[in-house]
Scaffold this active site. Structure first.
Site, PDB file in Angstrom:
ATOM      1  CB  ALA A  20      17.286  10.374  31.052  1.00 25.92           C
ATOM      2  NE  ARG A  21      16.622   6.862  26.078  1.00 30.79           N
ATOM      3  CZ  ARG A  21      15.810   5.828  25.755  1.00 30.79           C
ATOM      4  NH1 ARG A  21      16.071   4.622  25.986  1.00 30.79           N
ATOM      5  NH2 ARG A  21      14.992   6.307  24.666  1.00 30.79           N
ATOM      6  CG  HIS A  59      11.777  -0.072  28.029  1.00 25.83           C
ATOM      7  ND1 HIS A  59      12.295  -0.474  29.227  1.00 25.83           N
ATOM      8  CD2 HIS A  59      12.537   1.067  27.933  1.00 25.83           C
ATOM      9  CE1 HIS A  59      13.242   0.444  29.606  1.00 25.83           C
ATOM     10  NE2 HIS A  59      13.116   1.528  28.788  1.00 25.83           N
ATOM     11  CB  ALA A  61      11.495  -4.605  21.217  1.00 22.98           C
ATOM     12  NE  ARG A  62      15.961  -3.242  26.958  1.00 21.76           N
ATOM     13  CZ  ARG A  62      15.777  -1.856  27.343  1.00 21.76           C
ATOM     14  NH1 ARG A  62      16.152  -1.039  26.673  1.00 21.76           N
ATOM     15  NH2 ARG A  62      15.304  -1.814  28.669  1.00 21.76           N
ATOM     16  CG  ASP A  92      12.062   0.257  34.301  1.00 25.00           C
ATOM     17  OD1 ASP A  92      12.297   1.513  34.637  1.00 25.00           O
ATOM     18  OD2 ASP A  92      12.820  -0.209  33.216  1.00 25.00           O
TER      19      ASP A  92
END
Length: 182
Positions: A20-21, A59, A61-62, A92
């Site tokens: 995660a992250r 996600h 927005a990216r 994803d």
């Protein structure tokens, strides 16, 4: 028309694993963005609560145009098969898809995994699959969590077998564990 070298050099199937992250999604997006657009993003998340809705929004927005987002929380194999030929595809994430499938008690998980594997074998690529590596932690205390960890591990093993490249991302650093490095 000749195919540009960067398209020819892209692996047909890349599996990107990480915690995660860990930076795995950003890394995978970069792999896809190195290919000519438009790009297809196959999203498996579902917004069950406000926190998850915020993650999904972050996600999205990216990924401004030329990203095309396809929501496939359950029928992932079809979403992969239906991608236009030659269009770079990012999925994803597989562990969210696996969660969705496991929580759907009517699902035939083995058949769905087989269908996913077949779809991944069939597409010309490039396709990048993102998934959480959950096998490094402690043994979960409940049966559902242990089953999830085991199913994710088995899924990753099967995908790694057919993948041209497998990358583990830790603290934002990609480590190629199968195939050629970038």
């Amino acid at each position: 028309m000749p195919v540009p070298d960067r398209i020819r050099a892209a692996p047909r199937l890349t599996l990107v694993l990480g915690g995660a992250r860990s930076g795995k999604s950003r890394y995978a997006e970069g792999l896809i963005e190195a290919q000519p657009s438009p790009w297809r993003y196959v999203a498996t998340a579902q917004a069950w609560d406000d926190e998850m809705a915020a993650r999904i929004a972050e996600h999205r927005a990216r990924r401004p145009a030329p990203w095309e987002t396809v929501d496939a929380p359950r029928d992932l194999a079809s979403a992969i098969r239906e991608a236009p030929a030659g269009r770079p595809v990012l999925v994803d994430c597989l562990t969210l898809w696996l969660t969705n499938a496991m929580l759907d008690e009517a699902a035939d998980l083995a058949a769905e995994v087989d269908s996913l594997i077949a779809a991944c074998k069939a597409v010309p690529g490039p396709i990048v699959l993102v998934s959480n590596e959950v096998g490094f932690g402690i043994v979960p205390e409940n049966a559902l969590a242990r089953r999830f960890r085991d199913e994710a591990g088995r899924l990753h093993q099967r995908l790694a077998t057919i993948a041209d490249r497998v990358v583990l991302v830790v603290a934002g650093l990609p480590m190629t564990i199968k195939g050629d490095s970038e």
